[in-house]
Design a protein around this motif. Sequence first.
Motif, mmCIF file in Angstrom:
data_model
loop_
_atom_site.group_PDB
_atom_site.id
_atom_site.type_symbol
_atom_site.label_atom_id
_atom_site.label_comp_id
_atom_site.label_asym_id
_atom_site.label_seq_id
_atom_site.Cartn_x
_atom_site.Cartn_y
_atom_site.Cartn_z
ATOM 1 N N HIS A 1 32.034 35.822 43.486
ATOM 2 C CA HIS A 1 32.331 36.319 42.140
ATOM 3 C C HIS A 1 33.770 36.834 42.104
ATOM 4 C CE1 HIS A 1 28.081 36.052 40.983
ATOM 5 N NE2 HIS A 1 27.828 36.460 42.209
ATOM 6 N N TYR A 2 34.351 36.780 40.913
ATOM 7 C CA TYR A 2 35.763 37.119 40.803
ATOM 8 C C TYR A 2 36.008 38.090 39.663
ATOM 9 C CZ TYR A 2 40.765 36.582 40.015
ATOM 10 O OH TYR A 2 42.104 36.825 39.846
ATOM 11 N N ARG A 3 36.729 39.192 39.993
ATOM 12 C CA ARG A 3 37.260 40.122 39.016
ATOM 13 C C ARG A 3 38.715 40.343 39.368
ATOM 14 N NH1 ARG A 3 35.812 45.012 39.374
ATOM 15 N NH2 ARG A 3 36.230 45.659 37.209
ATOM 16 N N ASP A 4 39.609 40.067 38.427
ATOM 17 C CA ASP A 4 41.039 40.106 38.730
ATOM 18 C C ASP A 4 41.506 41.475 39.196
ATOM 19 O OD1 ASP A 4 40.512 41.177 36.293
ATOM 20 O OD2 ASP A 4 42.282 40.369 35.284
ATOM 21 N N LEU A 5 40.818 42.549 38.772
ATOM 22 C CA LEU A 5 41.232 43.892 39.182
ATOM 23 C C LEU A 5 40.939 44.162 40.652
ATOM 24 C CD1 LEU A 5 40.034 45.952 36.073
ATOM 25 C CD2 LEU A 5 42.338 45.094 36.576
ATOM 26 N N ASP A 6 40.058 43.379 41.257
ATOM 27 C CA ASP A 6 39.679 43.597 42.660
ATOM 28 C C ASP A 6 40.600 42.882 43.640
ATOM 29 O OD1 ASP A 6 37.565 45.064 41.699
ATOM 30 O OD2 ASP A 6 36.136 43.397 41.796
ATOM 31 N N PHE A 7 41.564 42.120 43.145
ATOM 32 C CA PHE A 7 42.405 41.311 44.024
ATOM 33 C C PHE A 7 43.876 41.553 43.705
ATOM 34 C CE2 PHE A 7 38.330 39.193 43.802
ATOM 35 C CZ PHE A 7 38.093 38.851 45.123
ATOM 36 N N PRO A 8 44.762 41.237 44.674
ATOM 37 C CA PRO A 8 46.207 41.434 44.450
ATOM 38 C C PRO A 8 46.714 40.612 43.268
ATOM 39 C CG PRO A 8 45.747 41.102 46.779
ATOM 40 C CD PRO A 8 44.476 40.805 46.052
ATOM 41 N N GLN A 9 47.768 41.096 42.640
ATOM 42 C CA GLN A 9 48.324 40.427 41.482
ATOM 43 C C GLN A 9 48.940 39.070 41.838
ATOM 44 O OE1 GLN A 9 48.158 41.303 38.158
ATOM 45 N NE2 GLN A 9 46.640 42.709 39.029
ATOM 46 N N SER A 10 49.500 38.959 43.029
ATOM 47 C CA SER A 10 50.072 37.673 43.446
ATOM 48 C C SER A 10 48.989 36.609 43.538
ATOM 49 C CB SER A 10 50.777 37.818 44.797
ATOM 50 O OG SER A 10 51.849 38.717 44.706
ATOM 51 N N TYR A 11 47.862 36.989 44.113
ATOM 52 C CA TYR A 11 46.739 36.058 44.217
ATOM 53 C C TYR A 11 46.225 35.684 42.828
ATOM 54 C CZ TYR A 11 42.055 34.341 45.379
ATOM 55 O OH TYR A 11 40.911 33.589 45.485
ATOM 56 N N HIS A 12 46.134 36.649 41.943
ATOM 57 C CA HIS A 12 45.671 36.386 40.585
ATOM 58 C C HIS A 12 46.653 35.479 39.845
ATOM 59 C CE1 HIS A 12 43.965 36.936 36.620
ATOM 60 N NE2 HIS A 12 45.128 37.387 36.184
ATOM 61 N N PHE A 13 47.951 35.652 40.081
ATOM 62 C CA PHE A 13 48.947 34.822 39.407
ATOM 63 C C PHE A 13 48.820 33.363 39.831
ATOM 64 C CE2 PHE A 13 53.138 32.778 39.490
ATOM 65 C CZ PHE A 13 53.469 32.844 38.150
ATOM 66 N N VAL A 14 48.603 33.130 41.118
ATOM 67 C CA VAL A 14 48.452 31.756 41.606
ATOM 68 C C VAL A 14 47.192 31.121 41.028
ATOM 69 C CG1 VAL A 14 48.129 30.338 43.658
ATOM 70 C CG2 VAL A 14 49.773 32.214 43.703
ATOM 71 N N LEU A 15 46.103 31.896 40.973
ATOM 72 C CA LEU A 15 44.876 31.372 40.370
ATOM 73 C C LEU A 15 45.080 31.057 38.893
ATOM 74 C CD1 LEU A 15 41.909 33.461 41.823
ATOM 75 C CD2 LEU A 15 42.782 31.256 42.567
ATOM 76 N N ARG A 16 45.820 31.915 38.216
ATOM 77 C CA ARG A 16 46.077 31.689 36.793
ATOM 78 C C ARG A 16 46.863 30.402 36.574
ATOM 79 N NH1 ARG A 16 50.661 34.600 33.327
ATOM 80 N NH2 ARG A 16 50.352 33.475 31.365
ATOM 81 N N LEU A 17 47.819 30.131 37.451
ATOM 82 C CA LEU A 17 48.613 28.911 37.333
ATOM 83 C C LEU A 17 47.730 27.673 37.429
ATOM 84 C CD1 LEU A 17 51.178 27.159 37.328
ATOM 85 C CD2 LEU A 17 51.374 27.618 39.799
ATOM 86 N N PHE A 18 46.889 27.606 38.443
ATOM 87 C CA PHE A 18 46.063 26.416 38.634
ATOM 88 C C PHE A 18 44.911 26.360 37.632
ATOM 89 C CE2 PHE A 18 48.154 26.627 42.805
ATOM 90 C CZ PHE A 18 48.587 25.305 42.903
ATOM 91 N N SER A 19 44.463 27.502 37.162
ATOM 92 C CA SER A 19 43.436 27.475 36.119
ATOM 93 C C SER A 19 43.998 26.903 34.820
ATOM 94 C CB SER A 19 42.877 28.880 35.884
ATOM 95 O OG SER A 19 43.868 29.734 35.330
#
Length: 580
Positions: free
Chosen positions: A524-542
Motif C-alpha cells: 500500500h502507498y501513502r505519499d506522506l510515508d515516503f521521501p519526496q524524491s521517491y514520490h516525485f519519481v513515482l509521479r513522473l512515471f504515473s
Amino acid sequence: MDREKAEDYHERCVQCSEVNWGLTDGGRFYCRTCHNVIERTREVVNTDVISNTRVQTISRGLRKQEKTDEGWEWYVCEGFQFVLKKQAEALEALGICPQMKDEILCNFWRRYLQKSQQAYCNRPAGEAIKVLSGCDSSTDVDSEPERPSLLHLLSFSESDGDLLTDCSFGSSIGKVSESTSVCSGSVDGSLHLMKNQKDKLRMSMPMTLSFCYMALLWLREPMTLSDLLRFVVEGHIPYLNVFQCFPEKMKLYGLDLKIFCVESWPVYEEVYDKMLQLAAFLELPRFPDITDSCFLHPDMLCMKYLMEANLPDELHNWTCRVVKKIRIGEADFLTFAPGNKSTRKVKYDVLAAAVIVVVLKLLFLLNDHYEWLLSDFAEERNKNNKEDGLYFEFRKWCKIIKGSLDVEQKKLDEERAKYLWRCEKPLFYSAKKKSKVLKRRQIVVNLQNQFGKLSGSVQPAEKPHPSSFQLNWSEENTDGSCFHGHSLKGILQEKCGLLTAMNPDYWLCTVKLCTEKLCGHLAHYRDLDFPQSYHFVLRLFSFLLRIQPSYIHEEVCMIEHKLFNKKLYKKPKYSPGQRK
C-alpha cells in the motif's frame, strides 16, 4: 361496383383483345378476362367520391413507411461488434498489423459469441423470440421484407458472414417487425442489463478495449495498455460517443445509452482485469512467447521510458542487470498463459517503470538526503571540468522535469475539464420525445453559434498527432535540458572488475508483502510515508503511464523482494552451543 367505374374506358386489352376492365384497390385498370394489369389509372376529379378501399390502401402504405422509419431490429452484441470493428480500423491506421482485425480480433469475438451462446451455436428455435418479452411486437410477414443480419453486414472481413448459418440467432430471423421496445432501441437492451450470470461474461464498453489489448498482446505489437488508453483519451481510437457512428437504421435510445454511452475515462486496472477474465472465459491457450527481441520485453521498454524520462543512457545497463538478476526477462515469466493460475500476470509497462525506479534507488537512494549530496558533487565537478563530459545532476534533472511535468499535467487537466461529454448526435430516451429533443438541440446549437460569433471564441484545437512519446528531449538543445548523454561516473566505483554504486545502503518500501486475498494488493502507498524524491519519481512515471502511483509502488515492492530475497529471508545460523 368496379365494373361501373371502368365502363368509361373502352380500349382493348393488348393480350386478349377483350374490353372487360375492372379497378384494383390501387386504382389501376385490370382485364377481368386475362387479369392483365396496365399502368393507366382512373382519373378522379372530385375527391369526395374516392372509395373507402382506396383510402385504406393509402393508409396501409403510410403505416409501412412509418414502420420502416423505426429502423432495423438489432441486438446489443451487434452494436459491440460495430464498435470493435471501428476500433480495429483505427488501430490499423496507427500502424498495427492488418492481421489483428481480420484474423485475431475477429476470432476472439466469434469465440466470445459462441461461449456466451449469443451466436455461432445451436439454440432452440423459439429462444430468439423470448428476448422480445416486455416489448409489444406484431408479426406482419407479408408487408415487412426480411432484413439481412448485421453480423454479416458489419463482419470484420468480407467473407465471414456465412459462418452464422448454424445459429438461430434472433437477428437472422428478420421477420419480427416493430421489435424495439419503448425502453430501448435494441431488441435485447433490457435483457442485457438484467444479466447476472457468473459463467457468462457480460459485454461492456471497457471490454472492447480489453479485446483490443488482448489482440495486440497476441501479436506482440509495440503498443502497451497505457499507450492504448492514452490514444483513446486523445481521440485516435473510437470509444467515447462511438455510437454516433452507428448506421442510421440502428436506432439507439433508452436503455441502450446505459450500455454504449460512456461518461468516464477508461481505467487501466479495469481494462486489464477484464482482459484477464476474458482470456480465462474464452479458454485461450498460451500466448506467443515474449522474447528479448519483442517490444514488450523489459529491456526494450526500459530503454523507451529512460529516453522519455530524460535520464542518462548509462542507466540502461543497470536496468538490464536488474532484469537478469531477478529473472524477469525470461519468456516463461513474461508470456501470458490464461490457463496457468500459478503464474503472475505481467503488466509490461508498469514492470519496466518499476525497474527504473529500483535502479534509481540503488544509485541515488532517494531518501531526500543522499541524492542531494551527489548533486552537489556533480555540480561542483561540472563547473571545473567540462571537457570530459558532464556528470548527471539529480537536482537539476528534477527541476527541469518538474517544469515540463507541471505544464503537461495542467494541459491534460484543462482538456479533461473542458471535454464535452454530450455527443453531437442528440440522444432521446423515448421515441415520443424525439421531436422535442431534436428541436431543443437545434436551438442550443444556434445559440452556441451566435454567442461564439459575438464573443470571438477560439475554435477548439485539433487533436494531436499520435506519438509513442509524450515528453521529447533532444541532445541538440543548447540549454542543457537533455541528460541522455550525461555520465554516472561520479556515483560509481569499480569493484572486482564491475561498476558498483558508491552507496552500499538501500531502504525497502516494505519489509513484508501483503498476502491477504481480500486486499488484492502486495503493498500500500501513502505519499506522506515516503521521501519526496521517491514520490516525485513515482509521479513522473504515473503521468507517463496514466495510472495511479500506488500501482508502480506495488511493482517496486515486488522487484525489491525478488532482488533482496536471500537477505530478507535469511535463516539464522546456530552457534555450536545453541540448542537445536
